[in-house]
Structure formats: structure tokens, C-alpha cells
Enzyme design. Structure first.
Site, PDB file in Angstrom:
ATOM      1  N   HIS A 117       0.872  -1.191   0.000  1.00  0.00           N
ATOM      2  CA  HIS A 117       0.000   0.000   0.000  1.00  0.00           C
ATOM      3  C   HIS A 117       0.896   1.224   0.000  1.00  0.00           C
ATOM      4  O   HIS A 117       1.479   1.579   1.031  1.00  0.00           O
ATOM      5  CB  HIS A 117      -0.904   0.013   1.237  1.00  0.00           C
ATOM      6  CG  HIS A 117      -1.872   1.161   1.247  1.00  0.00           C
ATOM      7  ND1 HIS A 117      -3.226   0.978   1.350  1.00  0.00           N
ATOM      8  CD2 HIS A 117      -1.692   2.494   1.169  1.00  0.00           C
ATOM      9  CE1 HIS A 117      -3.835   2.149   1.336  1.00  0.00           C
ATOM     10  NE2 HIS A 117      -2.915   3.092   1.235  1.00  0.00           N
TER      11      HIS A 117
ATOM     12  N   HIS B  13       1.571   5.381  -1.672  1.00  0.00           N
ATOM     13  CA  HIS B  13       1.211   6.565  -2.440  1.00  0.00           C
ATOM     14  C   HIS B  13       2.489   7.164  -3.024  1.00  0.00           C
ATOM     15  O   HIS B  13       3.404   7.535  -2.278  1.00  0.00           O
ATOM     16  CB  HIS B  13       0.518   7.596  -1.552  1.00  0.00           C
ATOM     17  CG  HIS B  13      -0.780   7.131  -1.002  1.00  0.00           C
ATOM     18  ND1 HIS B  13      -1.981   7.335  -1.645  1.00  0.00           N
ATOM     19  CD2 HIS B  13      -1.081   6.459   0.136  1.00  0.00           C
ATOM     20  CE1 HIS B  13      -2.968   6.811  -0.929  1.00  0.00           C
ATOM     21  NE2 HIS B  13      -2.445   6.271   0.157  1.00  0.00           N
TER      22      HIS B  13
ATOM     23  N   ASN C 146      -5.384   7.281  -6.195  1.00  0.00           N
ATOM     24  CA  ASN C 146      -6.140   8.495  -5.886  1.00  0.00           C
ATOM     25  C   ASN C 146      -5.389   9.765  -6.289  1.00  0.00           C
ATOM     26  O   ASN C 146      -5.138  10.661  -5.485  1.00  0.00           O
ATOM     27  CB  ASN C 146      -6.533   8.546  -4.404  1.00  0.00           C
ATOM     28  CG  ASN C 146      -5.347   8.468  -3.461  1.00  0.00           C
ATOM     29  OD1 ASN C 146      -4.316   7.884  -3.779  1.00  0.00           O
ATOM     30  ND2 ASN C 146      -5.479   9.063  -2.277  1.00  0.00           N
TER      31      ASN C 146
ATOM     32  N   LYS D  79      -9.266  -0.577  -6.066  1.00  0.00           N
ATOM     33  CA  LYS D  79      -9.323   0.087  -4.767  1.00  0.00           C
ATOM     34  C   LYS D  79     -10.713   0.678  -4.524  1.00  0.00           C
ATOM     35  O   LYS D  79     -11.214   1.454  -5.344  1.00  0.00           O
ATOM     36  CB  LYS D  79      -8.273   1.193  -4.682  1.00  0.00           C
ATOM     37  CG  LYS D  79      -8.275   1.987  -3.367  1.00  0.00           C
ATOM     38  CD  LYS D  79      -7.969   1.088  -2.174  1.00  0.00           C
ATOM     39  CE  LYS D  79      -8.005   1.866  -0.859  1.00  0.00           C
ATOM     40  NZ  LYS D  79      -6.764   2.596  -0.591  1.00  0.00           N
TER      41      LYS D  79
ATOM     42  N   HIS E 212     -10.484   0.711   1.614  1.00  0.00           N
ATOM     43  CA  HIS E 212     -10.304   1.704   2.681  1.00  0.00           C
ATOM     44  C   HIS E 212     -11.508   1.545   3.592  1.00  0.00           C
ATOM     45  O   HIS E 212     -12.623   1.968   3.265  1.00  0.00           O
ATOM     46  CB  HIS E 212     -10.231   3.123   2.110  1.00  0.00           C
ATOM     47  CG  HIS E 212     -10.015   4.167   3.164  1.00  0.00           C
ATOM     48  ND1 HIS E 212      -8.818   4.839   3.319  1.00  0.00           N
ATOM     49  CD2 HIS E 212     -10.826   4.640   4.145  1.00  0.00           C
ATOM     50  CE1 HIS E 212      -8.909   5.681   4.336  1.00  0.00           C
ATOM     51  NE2 HIS E 212     -10.123   5.584   4.851  1.00  0.00           N
TER      52      HIS E 212
ATOM     53  N   HIS F  11      -4.601  -0.899   5.781  1.00  0.00           N
ATOM     54  CA  HIS F  11      -4.196  -0.093   6.937  1.00  0.00           C
ATOM     55  C   HIS F  11      -5.170  -0.219   8.113  1.00  0.00           C
ATOM     56  O   HIS F  11      -5.722   0.767   8.582  1.00  0.00           O
ATOM     57  CB  HIS F  11      -3.977   1.365   6.562  1.00  0.00           C
ATOM     58  CG  HIS F  11      -5.029   1.981   5.686  1.00  0.00           C
ATOM     59  ND1 HIS F  11      -6.382   1.864   5.905  1.00  0.00           N
ATOM     60  CD2 HIS F  11      -4.895   2.756   4.578  1.00  0.00           C
ATOM     61  CE1 HIS F  11      -7.045   2.533   4.991  1.00  0.00           C
ATOM     62  NE2 HIS F  11      -6.169   3.079   4.170  1.00  0.00           N
TER      63      HIS F  11
ATOM     64  N   ASP G 211       1.424   2.598   3.574  1.00  0.00           N
ATOM     65  CA  ASP G 211       0.561   3.770   3.384  1.00  0.00           C
ATOM     66  C   ASP G 211       1.400   5.036   3.455  1.00  0.00           C
ATOM     67  O   ASP G 211       0.923   6.089   3.906  1.00  0.00           O
ATOM     68  CB  ASP G 211      -0.574   3.811   4.413  1.00  0.00           C
ATOM     69  CG  ASP G 211      -1.685   4.789   4.027  1.00  0.00           C
ATOM     70  OD1 ASP G 211      -1.737   5.193   2.853  1.00  0.00           O
ATOM     71  OD2 ASP G 211      -2.487   5.147   4.908  1.00  0.00           O
TER      72      ASP G 211
END
Length: 349
Positions: free
Chosen positions: A13, A15, A41, A99, A136, A174, A247
Site C-alpha cells: 500500500h 502513495h 487516488n 481500490k 479503505h 491499513h 501507506d
């Protein structure tokens, strides 16, 4: 134990953002990690296979020379997502997972799902082809306290979804609560859960005690100490249902240190050092490899990495910089608030 050699880890996970931020933060991951599930995202989000292919190309272009890193792409699920496009992306090896963001749950989630029944055909197709859904897990009902949103999501959304499509392979991303740990353990072979580095180290006092400290603010928000201890027990247990998803979520400091600061902790640069510290505290260094290198590939039906890395415990604390400096401003690196003595001494790149 002074040294520990393990298979090269993966991050399930992550970003990476885009543009200048992508170029700045990617080396913090690609230096040590072989693969990463990359979150979709962006603005605009990665919603089609064509979007994912283009984003993957931008990531690969940014990988430093000599680094061996594979981005595993995800699609941002919307109520307009087409099942045929999802299946084509998965079959062609472009997309690894989809996701689910409840609309408004976290950063850039405004285009997420408001009515889970409207994506049922996509989820049924995913179940049929064995494609994982990354979730999420928070409700967005304003009547629900922010510290209860994960537990309520499990009850209201996740359990009914898994009852209706039991073949669907789901990653609870998470997790932050003892309820999340318990549910992951009750779910059978089609359910896994990622745990972040920072949720193993901080509880909500880090954000709120002694003044507001925005660089510890993330979503899902850190909870009470009882939940942190449950996460540590799960991560260090060796249980194959739990694996690392950092994350790591970089934001420029001005976007964190403002009246309505962004959620996210940038922990990629020192994650392995922090995790070795946690596992040493729990007398579980022999299970670190399972959490960061073995359990994730097993759930995603991928082989573990053959390359190795070595962590070494040194007498002096490891000195990490306070921030990553970009032309647009600094990005603060996660501070575990105590000395860390483990360092990666043989980097697999």
C-alpha cells in the site's frame, strides 16, 4: 541479534503521487522494496486500464538508474467502472487490484463509491477472475465518531459484502483497531490485512497530546493504545493474513501545517529501520521476514523476491533527515520519537 538477512520486501500500500513529487519520493521506496501496490487516488484518479498503463509508464520512467522496482497498479473504483475494462486490465497484467474508497473517506476520495450496490457487477466479475479488492475501511457517516469508523465499516459494509460475494478476495488496508485484527483473523483464505509502520508506533496521543502535531495525522487516524498493541501482536505473530502496507503518503509541509491539513505520513525512507525496532521490542525478529517479504506475495499469488537485504544493528542511532527537500518545499519524514538502531547495510537495487 546484530544482523538479519531476509528476502527483499514489498510494500502492499503506497502513495507515489505524480510529477515532481513522484520523482522525489520514489527512490525512498525503490532503494529497498522490489514491488509496491500503488494507490490510484491522483487528481484526476486512475479509473481505467488506460489510465493505469499511462501512470505505470510515468513511474517506470522515474525509477532511478540501477534500481529494480515493479509498480503494481490499482484502479480507483467508481460507480461508472466497467467490469470488462477491469477484467481486461487484470488479464493483460496491467492492473493488479481495484481500490474501494468510500466517497469522502480520505485524500482525493471524492469520486469514490457512495452506494456499494452500484458496483456489485464489477465486484462479482472480480470474484470470478480472482482479482483482489483493496478496501479503505471507514464509513463516512458524519454521525459516526472518527475513532469508530473502521469498526462500523466492518459491521455495515464489509461483512454484508463478503456474505453476498464470498469468493471475492479482499485486503483490509491499513487496519487500525483490535476489531480489524479480529475480523481479519475470522475471514478465511480470501481475506488479508495490511498494517502500516506508523500505526505500530504511534497512538492518538502523538497527534493530540502536548499540542496538535499534524505530521502524525493520517487516515484512518491513529487510535487508543489498546488498538496499537493489538496491531503489534498481529504484525509480529507470523500470521499469514497480515502483511506490510506502509501507506506512505507524502504531502508538502504547507499542506500539512495549515487550518485544514492533509492526512498522510511519509514513512518510506525509514520504514525498514522502524519495523526492525518494533519486531526487536516484541522479541519477533525471526518473524519480520514473514510480515514484510512473504505474507503479501502469498496473498497476491506472486512469488517472493529472490534478492536479499541485510539489516544491521548499530551502536549509534541511525541518523535520518528531518525532511525530503523539494523545490516546492519540504516533505517531513516520519519521526518515530525514539532512537532507531537498525539500518539497511546491504541495499538490494
Amino acid at each position: 541479534m546484530k544482523t538479519l538477512t531476509i528476502r527483499r520486501p514489498d510494500d502492499w500500500h503506497l502513495h507515489l503521487r505524480d510529477g515532481a513529487m513522484l520523482e522525489a519520493v520514489l527512490p525512498a521506496t525503490s532503494t529497498h522494496f522490489a514491488r509496491a501496490i500503488v494507490m490510484p487516488n491522483l487528481v484526476p484518479p486512475v479509473v481505467t486500464t488506460a489510465d493505469a498503463r499511462a501512470y505505470r509508464d510515468r513511474i517506470l520512467k522515474a525509477v532511478p538508474r540501477g534500481h529494480d522496482f515493479t509498480p503494481l497498479m490499482t484502479l480507483y473504483l467508481t460507480e461508472a467502472t466497467r467490469a470488462d475494462d477491469v477484467e481486461a486490465g487484470f488479464r493483460d497484467g496491467v492492473v493488479t487490484a481495484v481500490k474501494l474508497y468510500p466517497a469522502g473517506a480520505t485524500t482525493n476520495s471524492q469520486s469514490g463509491v457512495r452506494d456499494i450496490t452500484k458496483v456489485q457487477p464489477v465486484l462479482e466479475r472480480m470474484a470470478a477472475i480472482g482479482m483482489p479488492l483493496c478496501v479503505h475501511g471507514e464509513v463516512t457517516d458524519p454521525a459516526i465518531d472518527i475513532f469508530d469508523r473502521e469498526a462500523v465499516f466492518i459491521e455495515r459494509v464489509l461483512e454484508p459484502l463478503r456474505r453476498s460475494i464470498p469468493e471475492l478476495r479482499v485486503v483490509m488496508e491499513h487496519i487500525t483497531t483490535k476489531e480489524g485484527v479480529a475480523y481479519a483473523r475470522s475471514g478465511g483464505g480470501n481475506l488479508g490485512a495490511t498494517i502500516t509502520t506508523h500505526h505500530l508506533i504511534i497512538n492518538r496521543n502523538a497527534i493530540l497530546a502536548g499540542g496538535i502535531r499534524p505530521h502524525y495525522y493520517c487516515l484512518p487516524v491513529a487510535k487508543r493504545e489498546v488498538h496499537r498493541l493489538a496491531l503489534r501482536e498481529a504484525a509480529t505473530s507470523g500470521d499469514k493474513r497480515f502483511f506490510l502496507g506502509t501507506d506512505s503518503a507524502p504531502h508538502l509541509d504547507p499542506l500539512k501545517e495549515c487550518a485544514c491539513g492533509c492526512a498522510g505520513v511519509f514513512c518510506a525512507p525509514n520504514t525498514l529501520s522502524c519495523l526492525a525496532h518494533v519486531f526487536e521490542e516484541e522479541n519477533a525478529l525471526d518473524r519480520l521476514e514473514a510480515f514484510i517479504s512473504l505474507n503479501g506475495p502469498a496473498f497476491y499469488r506472486l512469488p517472493p523476491n529472490e534478492a536479499r537485504i541485510t539489516l544491521k544493528r548499530q551502536e549509534e542511532p541511525v541518523a535520518y533527515p528531518k525532511s525530503l527537500v523539494m523545490r516546492a518545499g519540504p516533505v517531513t519524514i516520519f519521526d518515530p520519537m525514539h532512537p532507531i538502531h537498525w539500518n539497511v547495510c546491504e541495499e538490494a537495487i
